[in-house]
Every structure is written in structure tokens, then in C-alpha cells.
Motif scaffolding. Structure first.
Motif, PDB file in Angstrom:
ATOM      1  N   PRO A  13     -19.610   9.520  13.314  1.00 28.39           N
ATOM      2  CA  PRO A  13     -19.417   8.377  14.191  1.00 28.39           C
ATOM      3  C   PRO A  13     -18.241   8.553  15.153  1.00 28.39           C
ATOM      4  O   PRO A  13     -18.283   8.070  16.253  1.00 28.39           O
ATOM      5  CB  PRO A  13     -19.183   7.204  13.248  1.00 28.39           C
ATOM      6  N   ARG A  64     -27.683  15.305   5.864  1.00 28.54           N
ATOM      7  CA  ARG A  64     -27.445  14.687   7.174  1.00 28.54           C
ATOM      8  C   ARG A  64     -25.943  14.619   7.412  1.00 28.54           C
ATOM      9  O   ARG A  64     -25.193  14.171   6.546  1.00 28.54           O
ATOM     10  CB  ARG A  64     -28.004  13.262   7.103  1.00 28.54           C
ATOM     11  N   ASN A  65     -25.514  15.095   8.559  1.00 30.46           N
ATOM     12  CA  ASN A  65     -24.104  14.950   8.929  1.00 30.46           C
ATOM     13  C   ASN A  65     -23.963  13.719   9.803  1.00 30.46           C
ATOM     14  O   ASN A  65     -24.631  13.619  10.831  1.00 30.46           O
ATOM     15  CB  ASN A  65     -23.629  16.168   9.734  1.00 30.46           C
ATOM     16  N   GLU A  66     -23.110  12.810   9.408  1.00 28.45           N
ATOM     17  CA  GLU A  66     -22.895  11.608  10.221  1.00 28.45           C
ATOM     18  C   GLU A  66     -21.527  11.698  10.865  1.00 28.45           C
ATOM     19  O   GLU A  66     -20.525  11.866  10.181  1.00 28.45           O
ATOM     20  CB  GLU A  66     -22.998  10.358   9.349  1.00 28.45           C
ATOM     21  N   THR A  74     -22.705  11.183  -1.092  1.00 25.50           N
ATOM     22  CA  THR A  74     -22.039  11.088   0.211  1.00 25.50           C
ATOM     23  C   THR A  74     -20.617  11.603   0.062  1.00 25.50           C
ATOM     24  O   THR A  74     -19.891  11.153  -0.831  1.00 25.50           O
ATOM     25  CB  THR A  74     -21.973   9.610   0.662  1.00 25.50           C
ATOM     26  N   THR A  92     -21.132  13.672   5.092  1.00 21.36           N
ATOM     27  CA  THR A  92     -22.427  14.288   4.854  1.00 21.36           C
ATOM     28  C   THR A  92     -23.121  13.523   3.739  1.00 21.36           C
ATOM     29  O   THR A  92     -22.499  13.216   2.722  1.00 21.36           O
ATOM     30  CB  THR A  92     -22.262  15.767   4.435  1.00 21.36           C
ATOM     31  N   ASP A 149     -29.921  17.676   9.178  1.00 18.31           N
ATOM     32  CA  ASP A 149     -30.233  16.816  10.329  1.00 18.31           C
ATOM     33  C   ASP A 149     -31.673  17.046  10.797  1.00 18.31           C
ATOM     34  O   ASP A 149     -31.935  17.151  11.999  1.00 18.31           O
ATOM     35  CB  ASP A 149     -29.238  17.073  11.478  1.00 18.31           C
TER      36      ASP A 149
END
Ligand code: DP6
Length: 324
Positions: free
Chosen positions: A99, A95-97, A9, A44, A61
Motif C-alpha cells: 500500500p 500475494r505481495n501487498e 500474513t 505478504t 501475484d
């Protein structure tokens, strides 16, 4: 071969003193050293698994990657395979997070996470500096996302000497993102910086200015002088964009929304709020401020720029790697 898998991460970073221009494209050696702040907002998460596969595959994603996006990942994995003496292909799941700060998609968090996961999955035991050098080969700015908080990427002169390291500061910083445009950028930073180096008569002048900017910024960071850091960061970013505007053909990432956001930041400053702008290879405006003033500044800017999304972000951590 036994399957080898790891997950990493990594968080995006925003440069306060910019990286723009490579003196060596293959090794990703920059003309200038740069200083950035890693953010909590966008991260990511990437898993790499080496196995008995016919080819490398990658998803972002949930969507499979093809063409240049996949080639760039595969070429990067070749570096890792070469070092580890590995001949197998990999499955990359990323995966791109996001928030808080939408519109901040980042090759920095992406290649930092890929470097961490691929190295661990391949059984390479790299310290932070070696990981920073490896991530640099994927995307220059990724060298800085290995670390949390402020990071300084030394331009260096060869593969060994070009790496980032963490910088300590008494400053409690925050970054606001004014979302002007969340569509993909028209010209990638890679292509734009190549053209700037090759054709802009202003480029080498900016390289000189940038060395002085970095010295001033590092002193400000050490002394906890936010105003000097902010002024220097804003001037450095605007100078970088000026080099692009003088390229042939000219490159501009600014939209009318960018200009309006920049004017609002100047007005906030005139009203006594700590606020300095920086802009990357896109239209969005990021605003450096203090953690203590961030929410108040965001409210002020939201009132002034009705309709635009403005998020508040704080310093984030360095890379985390999970083996297994
Ligand atoms: C404007 O790191 O995306 O964000 O090394 O070609 O992958 P490559 O470029 P990249 O460029 C980032 C440029 C910038 C400024 C910065 O982050 O320092």
C-alpha cells in the motif's frame, strides 16, 4: 489424504544492524547478529494447501513461478514435510501487498509467510522461536519478520541457537523509503553476500565492527536514544556496502540517485531533522526517523528530491496465521 490448508500474513522488515554473509549456507547461519524493524507497509499473504498433487506449484501475484524461484520454495517445503512426516505436494498462492512503499519487494515477508502457512497446513505446532528458526532456512532476514516492531536475530552457532526475538523500546520509530529505482536488483543478496565473504578483504573487519555496532544500537534502543541508534545504523549499512565494493569483482547497488538521496539525508540532519539512512541490496534509500517527525521529514525530502517518490512507514505487526 485430507487436504490441509493454512494462510499466513507477514510484514517486511528493514535491518538497522545488517545481516550480510553466511557461515553455513545450508542452515543459513550468519556471521553477525542483526537488528531490524518490521514495517506496516509491505506484507505478504500466503496460502499453502497440501493435497494429492503431482508436484509443488506456486504463484506470486497471480503469476506462476518456475525455475529457481519454485525450487527454492519446494526445497523449503521439503523441510516442513520432513518434520511433519508428510509426503504430499502443495499449492502455494502468494500475494505481495504494497500500500505505501513500492520497490520494497521482500524475501523476508515472503519466507516468513510461507513458513507460517506451510507449518500450520502441515499440522506442525511451532512457537514463535521455532517458527523464526524455520523461516531462517528460507531466507535469513525472514527469521526477523515473525515479530512485530524491533527484532534481534541472534547469529548463534547452530540450527537451535540461531533465531530472532522481539526487542522492546520506548522509541516511536518511522522509516521513510526514498524510491530511487523500482526495477529488480541486478545481483541477488544471496549471490552478492557469498562473493563478499569469499573475496572481500574488508568483510571480516565489518563482522568485528558489527558486533560493536549491535551493542551500541541495543543500548540506544533500550535508552530511547534515537540519535545514537541512527548514527550506528547508518555507519553499519555504509560499512556493509564498503565490503561489497572491495569484493572481486566489485559489487555496488548504489546509483547516482542513491548518492543524491544520501546527500539529502545528511542535509536534513544538518538542518536539525532526525534522519539517518540505511540501504539494502538495491538502490533505494530508507531513512530512520521518529514517528513524530516522519511527515515533516518526508515533506522536507520531497522538496529537496523533487521527482522521487517518498513514502512513510511505521512499525508493523508480527506474523498472523489463519488455519483452515
Ligand atoms: C541486505 O535475507 O535476503 O537485506 O538469507 O540469502 O535469503 P538470504 O538473504 P536475505 O538478505 C538480506 C540482506 C540485507 C540485510 C538484512 O536484511 O539484514
Amino acid at each position: 489424504m485430507t487436504q490441509r490448508r493454512a494462510t499466513a500474513t507477514a510484514h517486511a522488515n528493514i535491518a538497522l544492524i545488517k545481516y550480510w554473509g553466511k557461515r553455513d549456507e545450508e542452515l543459513v547461519l550468519p556471521y553477525t547478529s542483526s537488528l531490524s524493524l518490521t514495517l506496516d507497509g509491505l506484507r505478504t499473504v500466503t496460502t499453502v494447501e497440501f493435497g494429492d498433487l503431482p508436484a509443488d506449484t506456486a504463484t506470486l501475484d497471480g503469476e506462476p513461478l518456475h525455475g529457481t524461484a519454485l525450487t527454492r520454495i519446494s526445497t523449503f517445503l521439503d523441510l516442513v514435510r520432513e518434520r511433519a512426516g508428510l509426503h504430499s505436494h502443495a499449492t502455494v498462492t502468494s500475494r505481495n501487498e504494497v500500500p505505501t512503499a513500492a520497490g520494497l519487494a521482500s524475501s523476508a515477508s515472503g519466507f516468513a509467510a510461507l513458513a507460517g502457512a506451510a507449518a500450520a497446513a502441515a499440522g506442525l505446532d511451532l512457537d514463535a522461536r521455532a517458527l523464526s528458526r524455520l523461516a531462517r532456512r528460507g531466507s535469513g532476514s525472514a527469521s526477523r519478520s515473525i515479530y512485530g516492531g524491533l527484532a534481534l536475530w541472534h547469529a548463534g552457532h547452530d540450527d537451535e541457537s540461531s533465531f530472532a526475538e522481539p526487542i522492546h523500546s520506548p522509541l516511536d520509530l518511522a522509516i521513510l523509503v526514498i524510491l530511487v529505482d523500482d526495477s529488480a536488483k541486478s545481483v541477488s543478496s544471496r549471490v552478492a553476500m557469498r562473493s563478499t565473504v569469499a573475496t572481500s578483504p574488508l568483510f571480516f573487519r565489518w563482522v568485528e565492527d558489527s558486533a560493536r555496532d549491535l551493542e551500541i544500537a541495543l543500548r540506544a534502543v533500550a535508552e530511547g536514544d534515537l540519535a545514537t541508534l541512527g548514527e550506528t545504523a547508518e555507519a553499519n549499512a555504509l560499512g556493509m556496502h564498503a565490503t561489497m565494493r572491495a569484493a572481486v569483482p566489485p559489487i555496488s547497488y548504489f546509483t547516482s540517485g542513491t548518492q543524491e538521496a544520501l546527500a539529502a539525508v545528511r542535509e536534513a540532519r544538518a538542518a536539525g531533522l532526525p534522519a539517518w539512512a540505511t540501504i539494502d541490496a538495491g538502490a533505494n534509500v530508507k531513512v530512520l526517523t521518529s514517528a513524530a517527525d516522519a511527515e515533516r521529514l518526508a515533506e522536507w525530502l520531497r522538496a529537496r528530491l523533487a521527482g522521487l517518490t517518498i513514502s512513510v512507514d511505521y512499525p508493523g505487526p508480527g506474523i498472523a496465521i489463519d488455519k483452515g
